[in-house]
Scaffold this active site. Structure first.
Site, PDB file in Angstrom:
ATOM      1  N   ASN A 152       0.895  -1.192  -0.015  1.00 55.85           N
ATOM      2  CA  ASN A 152       0.107   0.059  -0.186  1.00 55.85           C
ATOM      3  C   ASN A 152       0.947   1.168  -0.083  1.00 55.85           C
ATOM      4  O   ASN A 152       1.337   1.600   1.088  1.00 55.85           O
ATOM      5  CB  ASN A 152      -0.821   0.076   1.347  1.00 55.85           C
ATOM      6  CG  ASN A 152      -1.838   1.003   1.228  1.00 55.85           C
ATOM      7  OD1 ASN A 152      -1.813   2.138   0.432  1.00 55.85           O
ATOM      8  ND2 ASN A 152      -2.897   0.910   2.161  1.00 55.85           N
ATOM      9  N   ARG A 195      -2.394  -2.010  -3.792  1.00 54.35           N
ATOM     10  CA  ARG A 195      -3.539  -1.086  -3.606  1.00 54.35           C
ATOM     11  C   ARG A 195      -3.403   0.004  -4.562  1.00 54.35           C
ATOM     12  O   ARG A 195      -2.275   0.816  -4.448  1.00 54.35           O
ATOM     13  CB  ARG A 195      -3.461  -0.715  -2.448  1.00 54.35           C
ATOM     14  CG  ARG A 195      -4.779   0.382  -2.236  1.00 54.35           C
ATOM     15  CD  ARG A 195      -4.866   1.012  -0.732  1.00 54.35           C
ATOM     16  NE  ARG A 195      -5.750   2.111  -0.737  1.00 54.35           N
ATOM     17  CZ  ARG A 195      -5.714   3.254  -0.119  1.00 54.35           C
ATOM     18  NH1 ARG A 195      -4.791   3.573   0.432  1.00 54.35           N
ATOM     19  NH2 ARG A 195      -6.836   4.188  -0.249  1.00 54.35           N
ATOM     20  N   HIS A 198     -12.010   3.272  -0.794  1.00 55.52           N
ATOM     21  CA  HIS A 198     -12.128   2.462   0.243  1.00 55.52           C
ATOM     22  C   HIS A 198     -13.004   1.279  -0.175  1.00 55.52           C
ATOM     23  O   HIS A 198     -13.625   0.431   0.696  1.00 55.52           O
ATOM     24  CB  HIS A 198     -13.014   3.056   1.344  1.00 55.52           C
ATOM     25  CG  HIS A 198     -12.300   4.170   2.309  1.00 55.52           C
ATOM     26  ND1 HIS A 198     -13.109   5.160   2.676  1.00 55.52           N
ATOM     27  CD2 HIS A 198     -10.867   4.407   2.294  1.00 55.52           C
ATOM     28  CE1 HIS A 198     -12.298   6.037   3.358  1.00 55.52           C
ATOM     29  NE2 HIS A 198     -10.886   5.595   3.291  1.00 55.52           N
ATOM     30  N   ARG A 247     -10.135  16.162   6.136  1.00 51.35           N
ATOM     31  CA  ARG A 247     -10.948  16.742   4.874  1.00 51.35           C
ATOM     32  C   ARG A 247     -12.278  17.060   5.216  1.00 51.35           C
ATOM     33  O   ARG A 247     -13.033  16.512   6.123  1.00 51.35           O
ATOM     34  CB  ARG A 247     -11.039  15.482   3.912  1.00 51.35           C
ATOM     35  CG  ARG A 247      -9.681  15.057   3.327  1.00 51.35           C
ATOM     36  CD  ARG A 247     -10.117  14.013   2.005  1.00 51.35           C
ATOM     37  NE  ARG A 247      -8.889  13.230   1.902  1.00 51.35           N
ATOM     38  CZ  ARG A 247      -8.921  11.788   2.081  1.00 51.35           C
ATOM     39  NH1 ARG A 247      -9.835  11.182   2.315  1.00 51.35           N
ATOM     40  NH2 ARG A 247      -7.946  11.043   1.987  1.00 51.35           N
ATOM     41  N   VAL A 295     -12.212   4.661  13.754  1.00 50.19           N
ATOM     42  CA  VAL A 295     -13.419   5.446  14.526  1.00 50.19           C
ATOM     43  C   VAL A 295     -14.410   4.429  14.741  1.00 50.19           C
ATOM     44  O   VAL A 295     -15.049   4.199  15.834  1.00 50.19           O
ATOM     45  CB  VAL A 295     -13.723   6.897  14.035  1.00 50.19           C
ATOM     46  CG1 VAL A 295     -14.780   7.290  14.641  1.00 50.19           C
ATOM     47  CG2 VAL A 295     -12.536   7.750  13.711  1.00 50.19           C
ATOM     48  N   GLU A 312      -8.072  -4.575   4.827  1.00 57.22           N
ATOM     49  CA  GLU A 312      -7.817  -4.412   3.524  1.00 57.22           C
ATOM     50  C   GLU A 312      -6.800  -4.954   2.819  1.00 57.22           C
ATOM     51  O   GLU A 312      -6.893  -5.550   1.846  1.00 57.22           O
ATOM     52  CB  GLU A 312      -7.670  -2.583   3.247  1.00 57.22           C
ATOM     53  CG  GLU A 312      -8.945  -1.899   3.538  1.00 57.22           C
ATOM     54  CD  GLU A 312      -8.791  -0.435   3.718  1.00 57.22           C
ATOM     55  OE1 GLU A 312      -8.489   0.327   4.638  1.00 57.22           O
ATOM     56  OE2 GLU A 312      -8.878   0.078   2.556  1.00 57.22           O
TER      57      GLU A 312
HETATM   58  P1  AMP Z   1      -7.918   4.290  10.405  1.00 54.28           P
HETATM   59  O1  AMP Z   1      -7.652   5.487   9.232  1.00 54.28           O
HETATM   60  O2  AMP Z   1      -8.871   3.564   9.956  1.00 54.28           O
HETATM   61  O3  AMP Z   1      -6.556   3.864  10.618  1.00 54.28           O
HETATM   62  O4  AMP Z   1      -8.361   5.233  11.797  1.00 54.28           O
HETATM   63  C1  AMP Z   1      -7.481   6.106  12.245  1.00 54.28           C
HETATM   64  C2  AMP Z   1      -8.313   7.074  13.224  1.00 54.28           C
HETATM   65  O5  AMP Z   1      -9.094   6.027  14.010  1.00 54.28           O
HETATM   66  C3  AMP Z   1      -7.475   7.655  13.947  1.00 54.28           C
HETATM   67  O6  AMP Z   1      -7.024   9.162  13.290  1.00 54.28           O
HETATM   68  C4  AMP Z   1      -8.330   8.092  15.250  1.00 54.28           C
HETATM   69  O7  AMP Z   1      -9.059   9.159  15.196  1.00 54.28           O
HETATM   70  C5  AMP Z   1      -9.343   6.939  15.227  1.00 54.28           C
HETATM   71  N1  AMP Z   1      -9.318   6.037  16.615  1.00 54.28           N
HETATM   72  C6  AMP Z   1      -8.454   5.055  16.588  1.00 54.28           C
HETATM   73  N2  AMP Z   1      -8.624   4.366  17.891  1.00 54.28           N
HETATM   74  C7  AMP Z   1      -9.714   5.110  18.422  1.00 54.28           C
HETATM   75  C8  AMP Z   1     -10.361   5.029  19.658  1.00 54.28           C
HETATM   76  N3  AMP Z   1     -10.177   4.011  20.683  1.00 54.28           N
HETATM   77  N4  AMP Z   1     -11.273   6.257  19.853  1.00 54.28           N
HETATM   78  C9  AMP Z   1     -11.683   6.819  18.833  1.00 54.28           C
HETATM   79  N5  AMP Z   1     -10.914   6.808  17.677  1.00 54.28           N
HETATM   80  C10 AMP Z   1     -10.167   6.045  17.498  1.00 54.28           C
END
Ligand code: AMP
Length: 400
Positions: free
Chosen positions: A11, A93, A182, A243, A333, A386
């Site tokens: 990736n 990817r 995505h 964004r 999130v 992914e």
């Molecule tokens: P991703 O792009 O899927 O890797 O998600 C990254 C985002 O997930 C980070 O910027 C955090 O804002 C959010 N995140 C990760 N762990 C938590 C948590 N325990 N509670 C809230 N947000 C989280």
């Protein structure tokens, strides 16, 4: 000779390369790694073999080629280098597949040229993805390189969902339409959600909320995507870490004419300094939640804007699908932030949506339901993967 069963997933982002080596016989991870800060004064490689024992290297990594060569050295040190006979494919990817690529595709010269031709639609990503493909091929020309496109899952959208209501000839000439992103995550998660319900993907209608640093929603009817919130680029739709998601397009004209901003500045403003970061100075939802808990007004407002947009898309996709069997949360999130999930569906009983407080607060590694038994629509948390999806698709294409 034993059958080649390993797939290396790459990736390549604008300044980083993430990689994972998977064994498709048991879907296990043999190694994972990350090369960061490519092109900067000092870069870093982190490599973790299956048994643990993380290794780190610091030093300048001038380009993606150097990043991949460093990763290949680490894999070779574990006895699973790119030249080992067990490697069946390298899965890449690739962010933008335009209208042409709706399936995972073995990369030959023509495919490479087409990915290059699509670069204006994803100027930060497609060139980096291409460099990953070229370097991996140079390291072992005998192993097939397979491109798995972020846009592919959304290719089933009907024209009326994919078209913007602008002059048709201009749109066609400049390839302006909704492509969605995505896709590997939406595909993986909607399929696993059907399995969680004990039903075939073709029998269920699912709304997937991929809420990570980037965020997108999709409406999936019987396993096929019928609408998604990201558009020609990943800027449209939900409020994200940095964004803006949806804005009135006239905001761009206004900022150019009255604030005198250059187009590139507005591009950076909307992509890098907006979303949660723009609203409260913090793109990480963990921090936003902590500050909101502590009574910070800007963090509360940022959270409310984020949730309001999310609820609008949930409502919209209930209308698009007509019947909804599951609403699914995924990514950083979506998988981890119980307050976001609770706020997203609060008061939506009329749509058949509810969250059980205890189930929502619990944590498990696998997919799980968080809706009460009486709810008409299942609400679920399904971890995305992914890399596994890319490896699975790449492996299927090379027919090992
Ligand atoms: P991703 O792009 O899927 O890797 O998600 C990254 C985002 O997930 C980070 O910027 C955090 O804002 C959010 N995140 C990760 N762990 C938590 C948590 N325990 N509670 C809230 N947000 C989280």
């Amino acid at each position: 000779m034993t059958r080649a069963s390993r797939v290396l997933v790459l990736n390549s982002g604008s300044s980083s390369v993430k990689y994972q080596l998977l064994d498709m016989d048991d879907r296990s991870r043999l190694a994972t790694g990350l090369v960061e800060r490519i092109g900067e004064r000092s870069g870093r490689l982190t490599h973790t073999p299956a048994g643990g024992g993380r290794r780190e290297r610091e030093g300048r990594v001038p380009d993606h080629g150097a990043a991949l060569r460093a990763a290949a050295e680490e894999l070779a040190a574990d006895g699973v280098g790119l030249d080992s006979p067990g490697l069946a494919a390298v899965g890449h990817r690739v962010v933008h597949g335009g209208r042409r690529f709706t399936e995972p595709t073995v990369v030959d010269e023509a495919v490479e040229a087409e990915i290059e031709r699509l670069a204006p639609l994803a100027p930060l990503h497609n060139p980096a993805n291409l460099e990953g493909i070229r370097t991996a091929r140079a390291l072992n020309p005998r192993v097939p390189q397979v491109a798995v496109f972020d846009t592919a899952f959304h290719a089933t959208m009907p024209e009326y969902a994919a078209l913007y209501a602008i002059d048709a000839e201009t749109a066609e000439r400049h390839r302006v339409r909704r492509y969605g992103f995505h896709g590997t995550s939406h595909a993986h998660v909607s399929r696993r959600a059907a399995a969680l319900l004990g039903r075939a993907p073709g029998d269920v209608n699912v709304i997937v909320l991929h809420l990570g640093n980037g965020a997108s929603a999709s409406a999936v009817a019987g396993g096929r995507c019928v609408d998604t919130s990201m558009g020609m680029t990943p800027l449209e739709g939900l409020v994200m870490g940095t964004r803006s998601g949806d804005v009135d397009p006239a905001v761009v004209f206004h900022l150019a004419r009255t604030a005198g901003l250059e187009l590139d500045e507005i591009d950076r403003l909307l992509n890098e300094r907006s979303g949660l970061a723009g609203l409260c100075g913090e793109n990480d939802m963990r921090e936003v939640l902590a500050r909101r808990e502590a009574g910070d007004g800007r963090a509360r407002l940022a959270f409310d804007v984020y949730i309001h947009r999310l609820r609008k898309y949930i409502g919209a996709y209930c209308a698009v699908l007509g019947r909804v069997d599951a609403l699914v949360f995924t990514a950083g999130v979506g998988e981890n932030a119980a307050p976001v999930r609770a706020a997203a569906v609060a008061g939506l009983d009329g749509l058949g949506l509810a969250v059980d407080e205890r189930l929502n607060a619990a944590r498990t590694a696998g997919p799980r339901l968080i809706s009460p038994e009486y709810a008409r629509v299942a609400v679920a948390v399904v971890p995305t993967d992914e890399e596994l999806e890319i490896a699975t698709q790449a492996f299927a294409v090379v027919g090992s």
